[in-house]
Design an enzyme around this catalytic site. Sequence first.
Site, mmCIF file in Angstrom:
data_model
loop_
_atom_site.group_PDB
_atom_site.id
_atom_site.type_symbol
_atom_site.label_atom_id
_atom_site.label_comp_id
_atom_site.label_asym_id
_atom_site.label_seq_id
_atom_site.Cartn_x
_atom_site.Cartn_y
_atom_site.Cartn_z
ATOM 1 N N ASN A 7 4.256 -1.641 11.287
ATOM 2 C CA ASN A 7 4.894 -2.107 10.059
ATOM 3 C C ASN A 7 6.379 -2.349 10.348
ATOM 4 O O ASN A 7 7.162 -1.407 10.395
ATOM 5 C CB ASN A 7 4.706 -1.046 8.961
ATOM 6 C CG ASN A 7 5.338 -1.447 7.648
ATOM 7 O OD1 ASN A 7 6.015 -2.478 7.549
ATOM 8 N ND2 ASN A 7 5.127 -0.636 6.629
ATOM 9 N N ARG A 91 1.366 -5.121 9.244
ATOM 10 C CA ARG A 91 1.710 -5.425 7.860
ATOM 11 C C ARG A 91 2.582 -6.683 7.873
ATOM 12 O O ARG A 91 3.591 -6.738 8.573
ATOM 13 C CB ARG A 91 2.484 -4.273 7.235
ATOM 14 C CG ARG A 91 2.938 -4.623 5.848
ATOM 15 C CD ARG A 91 3.900 -3.625 5.288
ATOM 16 N NE ARG A 91 4.310 -4.031 3.962
ATOM 17 C CZ ARG A 91 5.519 -3.817 3.464
ATOM 18 N NH1 ARG A 91 6.423 -3.194 4.174
ATOM 19 N NH2 ARG A 91 5.812 -4.226 2.260
ATOM 20 N N HIS A 180 3.331 -5.594 -2.574
ATOM 21 C CA HIS A 180 2.724 -4.247 -2.569
ATOM 22 C C HIS A 180 1.205 -4.326 -2.715
ATOM 23 O O HIS A 180 0.574 -3.368 -3.156
ATOM 24 C CB HIS A 180 3.241 -3.370 -3.745
ATOM 25 C CG HIS A 180 4.669 -2.962 -3.654
ATOM 26 N ND1 HIS A 180 5.458 -2.825 -4.764
ATOM 27 C CD2 HIS A 180 5.441 -2.629 -2.597
ATOM 28 C CE1 HIS A 180 6.678 -2.440 -4.402
ATOM 29 N NE2 HIS A 180 6.690 -2.317 -3.091
#
Length: 379
Positions: A7, A91, A180
């Site tokens: 990430n 991500r 999100h």
Amino acid sequence: MLILVINCGSSSAKYELFDVEKETTPCRGIVERIGEDFSVLKHETAGKDRIRKEVACPDHQTAIEIIKDVLTDEGGGVLSDVSEVKGVGHRVVHGGEEFNESVRINDAVLESVEKFSELAPLHNPPSLEGIRGCMKIFEGVPQVAVFDTAFHQSMSKEVFCYGIPYGFYEKYGIRKYGFHGTSHRYVSEKAAELLGRPLEELNAITVHLGNGCSIAAVAGGKSVDTSMGFTPLEGLLMGTRSGDIDPAVVTFLMQREGLSVEEMNDLLNKKSGLLGVSGVSNDMRDILKAIAGGNERAKLAYDIFEYRIKKYIGSYAAVLGKVDAVVFTAGIGENMPQLKDSLERQLRPLLGSETKFLIIGTNEELLIAKDTYGIVKGT
Ligand code: AMP
């Protein structure tokens, strides 16, 4: 099967190694302050002392090398060779309208992530660097992209279109995307599991309250609306972001204060929210301390924060018709049961006695690992 999750943020690279079948995480860590004079590696291995050391890390590709070195370190590394990693999940913040699910990365996917850098200039470029670094170091290992926007691609057009000339949607892709997504998806699935209900039949409102805050209306496991928009600035009041605002305030302030585009952007993204209203801090723990000490502006910031959440839950109740669960998650959502209880008291008359108010810990990394595992196994 070992899956590595990466990430990359603007100046950091978080990583976590998962054994998906055994449901264990052998190690995790972060390289922080990438691009600064001294970068820092923090590394945690299950059952061992934590490591913290200064490293030279000018960019995200170097961060991936540092991560590989700590994973394969002869002294304390959990891997004897990088080939033990069977998939790497990344991500990626922005997948535009092209991705409604996680995908195996190829040249076309890389090109798209690069194209959407225009829409997420702080987030997509470091992800790309991380992906490129992993493609070199974990050569031949499947790389998977998991997009923050993908979960919200199920929103319908009247939800995602703004009331501005339609040509700008076609020309620049200006629309609501929502962010999100991995967290909203994770906690809505967990809520169904906890309540023993099929996901397809569950209507949930998921409230992600961290440094960034967003809320989503999720019907049968699909996002039907969410508070963040074209960028992560829209919606709830956040640590340093304003959330919803009359757009005329922007042009008024630019004119009256002589602010440039960059300065205005900075004001709304970095100097507003809890920090801007309170003048104290962007961190909820500091706000709570200041309130306890009688600081009225901190109290006002908190009241705006809570009021907005209530207003959004109310409007999403109208969108969903029936609400089975309201789920609170992330740093603030998971640690402030008093906020959940207060909203439950205020909203109970609207929602009725059937609605469950829950706190569920989010785990975006686990979902990224599972998506990656699914794609690797299918190939
Ligand atoms: P996240 O982005 O999910 O890491 O969340 C960060 C936010 O969670 C910050 O505003 C923190 O102040 C807040 N937070 C963390 N722990 C607590 C706590 N015990 N009580 C209230 N807020 C907290």
